[in-house]
Design an enzyme around this catalytic site. Structure first.
Site, mmCIF file in Angstrom:
data_model
loop_
_atom_site.group_PDB
_atom_site.id
_atom_site.type_symbol
_atom_site.label_atom_id
_atom_site.label_comp_id
_atom_site.label_asym_id
_atom_site.label_seq_id
_atom_site.Cartn_x
_atom_site.Cartn_y
_atom_site.Cartn_z
ATOM 1 N N TYR A 82 110.281 46.352 44.859
ATOM 2 C CA TYR A 82 111.392 46.455 43.476
ATOM 3 C C TYR A 82 110.657 45.606 42.433
ATOM 4 O O TYR A 82 110.318 46.220 41.563
ATOM 5 C CB TYR A 82 112.646 45.926 43.911
ATOM 6 C CG TYR A 82 113.279 46.947 45.210
ATOM 7 C CD1 TYR A 82 113.432 48.156 44.930
ATOM 8 C CD2 TYR A 82 113.798 46.580 46.184
ATOM 9 C CE1 TYR A 82 113.756 48.870 46.230
ATOM 10 C CE2 TYR A 82 114.049 47.044 47.535
ATOM 11 C CZ TYR A 82 114.179 48.394 47.171
ATOM 12 O OH TYR A 82 114.689 49.207 48.427
ATOM 13 N N PRO A 95 118.529 55.163 43.198
ATOM 14 C CA PRO A 95 119.398 56.425 43.771
ATOM 15 C C PRO A 95 120.541 56.817 42.859
ATOM 16 O O PRO A 95 121.265 55.885 42.377
ATOM 17 C CB PRO A 95 119.680 56.034 45.136
ATOM 18 C CG PRO A 95 118.815 54.600 45.229
ATOM 19 C CD PRO A 95 118.599 54.315 44.097
ATOM 20 N N THR A 440 115.248 46.979 55.258
ATOM 21 C CA THR A 440 114.952 48.126 55.981
ATOM 22 C C THR A 440 113.703 48.039 56.504
ATOM 23 O O THR A 440 112.860 47.348 56.141
ATOM 24 C CB THR A 440 114.694 49.458 54.855
ATOM 25 O OG1 THR A 440 113.991 49.291 54.046
ATOM 26 C CG2 THR A 440 116.439 49.756 54.595
#
Ligand code: COA
Length: 603
Positions: A82, A95, A440
């Protein structure tokens, strides 16, 4: 206290064994590269893994890091995925979520819904502030709840090489206001009464009306569009913008706010079948400089979007959180907006929300114009298709004793193979929240088994019997579920390989050949970037592709239908979101038929 106790009891993210990851890496490469390339990579792996070699040294470094830190990966991941990622957050990172169309058709309805939504978020915020948010579980294991504490009162700040995040959720500087944007004009709206109670829907409605009535001009500079730029350009423009004291105060007020509400102008009407796709685009980028893109501050972690025509949803800046906590918050809000309104006591008049002013110098004006141009190119380039697959939902694979997620992933494999005649590297996000500060890892959906299945599926029944195809499908879904289980338990390969590479950079040793290999580049070129984001609400999350010739696919499997959002880039002649949707639908139906057919029936 409760949160800390919960967090401390969570296990630490393990560093997987080196040899295991390398074996699995070679396995994962098999379906996506040639035998010749694979043999070459095997040599590099053998060199890397030899006793006393570079692999072992880096592995030891990672193990030391794991002992010293709360989570050996989380900081590195935040930076790599990021904060140091330089492409615009719009389309490339943030998103969006498409909510079901609301049944209001005018401003009154829009503002009433917005007021109720704000109240719903504040209700959720109370649980965060009191630390009473229920702990979530996956497979019976408690999950890390940290992301919930990062999504409100936070904002990304652009930097020349690396961005940063600010958070005002706690302490003396705790935020008490939200930002509201209408006609590109920003307002600071205090959402708490002087006694500390949150404003009620009625109070919020009146405040929103005041905002609306003082921002009717439609010729304002879309200052928020600056946040859509490439991160380096935005960082420069940001410094320039903040030279002015008024601008600085306004930007700080936006950054500090709990969240943003964007009161959008209606978009052009479109037919029912493309309505949801159009809303997905509006959530992802706002439709371009002529429409609502200036009605955003894309660095803000949470922006709820409510348009006059009833379309609504949100866009969120990805750095602080994955989709599931965001969608849990949305589920809470949607339920909250359905509650009947309570009758309230008479209201004390509230001060006018503060308008956030901007002084636009010629230099800032030039930055806005450049940002507009770049954004409009991105808007033109994004191809997005929302498909509601009505024929069945997750209940069907369950009735066949198959994991619904694995079933959908195999359908994507089949669709892709039918379109391109080969398999590609496929990314599916797996949650690492069983571990403290877990984010994740990657489930590599393309496996030796998935390739066998998709290759056999369209072979004439004479050459491959239906029962064989069915077994191959079952085997492929089992392999997928096994990979998913391994990933959520911290034993997948992608973050481990990344860790080994970053460890080499940190140790200032040369990057091992393994990471300079073509096969590594192929493995990291995710033509299919996918994610399941389940929700109780009938909504769908959407995001852009991660490579120029790829697809972004997000889905919400409901009991009797599945919501898909598929994206691609128009500039790539080989990809097309609607075409992918068509192939995906066909793959899902053919797979159901395969499972239901008797040995003699024809496919
Ligand atoms: N037979 C019958 N039922 C089965 C089954 C089988 N063989 N396998 C699974 N199921 C059931 C499950 O029990 C579950 O039931 P529920 O609906 O009552 O909860 C349901 O089917 C769904 O399971 P499955 O499809 O296997 O997926 P999952 O919910 O376990 O999700 C992941 C798998 C990988 C998506 C999930 O573990 C994960 O990591 N999610 C996070 C992803 C993420 O962070 N995305 C955001 C990125 S921004």
């Amino acid at each position: 206290g409760r949160v800390l106790l919960h967090q401390e009891a969570l296990p630490s993210l393990p560093v997987p064994p080196l040899q295991q990851t390398l074996d699995r890496y070679l396995q994962a490469l098999q379906p996506i590269i040639s035998e010749e390339e694979w043999n070459h990579t095997q040599e590099l792996v053998n060199e890397f893994r030899r006793p006393g070699g570079v692999g072992e040294r880096l592995q030891k470094g990672l193990e030391r890091r794991a002992k010293k830190t709360e989570n050996w990966l989380s900081d590195w991941w935040l930076k790599t995925a990021y904060l140091e990622y330089r492409l615009p957050v719009v389309v490339h990172s943030s998103p969006g979520v498409v909510l079901p169309k609301q049944d209001f058709l005018d401003r009154q309805g829009q503002l009433r819904f917005a007021a109720k939504l704000i109240e719903g978020v504040l209700d959720f915020k109370t649980m965060i502030d009191n630390e009473t948010l229920p702990v979530e579980y996956m497979g019976g294991k408690p999950l890390c709840m940290n992301q919930y504490y990062q999504i409100l009162s936070s904002c990304r700040i652009p930097g020349p090489k690396r961005d940063s995040i600010v958070n005002y959720a706690k302490g003396k500087k705790q935020s008490r206001h939200i930002t509201v944007v209408h006609n590109f004009q920003f307002f600071e709206l205090d959402v708490y009464n002087s006694d500390g109670s949150p404003l009620t829907t009625d109070q919020l409605f009146i405040q929103l009306e005041k905002i609306w009535n003082t921002s009717l001009q439609t010729n304002k500079e879309p200052i928020g569009i600056l946040t859509t730029n490439h991160r380096n350009s935005w960082a420069k423009a940001y410094n320039n913008l903040l030279k002015d004291k008024t601008n600085k105060e306004s930007v700080r007020a936006i950054e500090k706010s709990i969240f943003t509400v964007c009161l959008d102008a209606p978009m052009p009407r479109v037919s029912e079948d493309i309505y949801k796709s159009r809303v997905a685009a509006q959530m992802l980028h706002g439709g371009g400089s002529r429409w609502n893109s200036g009605n955003r501050w894309f660095d803000k972690t949470l922006q709820f979007i409510i348009a006059e025509d009833g379309s609504c949803g949100l866009v969120y800046e990805h750095a602080p959180s994955e989709g599931p906590p965001i969608v849990t918050l949305l589920d809470h809000i949607v339920e909250y907006t359905k509650k009947p309104e309570l009758i309230r006591s008479p209201m004390i008049p509230l001060p006018m929300p503060k308008k956030l002013r901007f002084n636009i110098t010629p230099e800032i004006k030039t930055d806005i114009e450049k940002a507009k141009q770049n954004l409009n190119i991105m808007v033109q380039d994004l191809d997005v298709k929302v498909m509601v697959f009505h024929q069945f939902g997750k209940n069907f694979p369950k009735s066949e004793k198959i994991s619904p997620d694995a079933f959908i992933q195999q359908a994507l494999q089949l669709a892709y193979y039918r379109m391109y005649g080969h398999a590609c590297a496929t990314y599916e996000s797996a949650s690492l929240r069983m571990f403290r500060l877990g984010r994740t890892d990657t489930i590599r959906s393309t496996s030796v088994d998935s390739l066998k299945f998709v290759q056999a599926m369209d072979k004439p029944d004479k050459s491959v019997r239906i029962s064989k195809k069915r077994n191959l499908l079952r085997r492929a879904t089992q392999a997928h579920r096994e990979y998913a289980d391994m990933a959520i338990r911290g034993n997948a390969i992608d973050r481990h390989l990344l860790g080994l590479k970053l460890q080499a950079i940190e140790d200032l040793v040369s990057i091992p050949e393994l990471f300079m290999d073509t096969a590594y580049a192929v493995a990291m070129h995710f033509n299919l970037s996918t994610s399941q984001v389940p929700a109780k609400t009938d909504c769908v999350m959407c995001f852009g592709p991660v490579v120029p010739d790829g697809y972004g696919v997000c889905y919400n499997p409901m009991a009797e239908h599945i919501n898909f959002a598929i994206s691609a880039f128009n500039s790539c002649a080989e990809t097309n979101a609607a075409r992918m949707a068509h192939y995906l639908e066909k793959a899902l139906l053919d797979m159901r038929m395969l499972l239901q057919s008797t040995p003699k029936s024809k496919l």
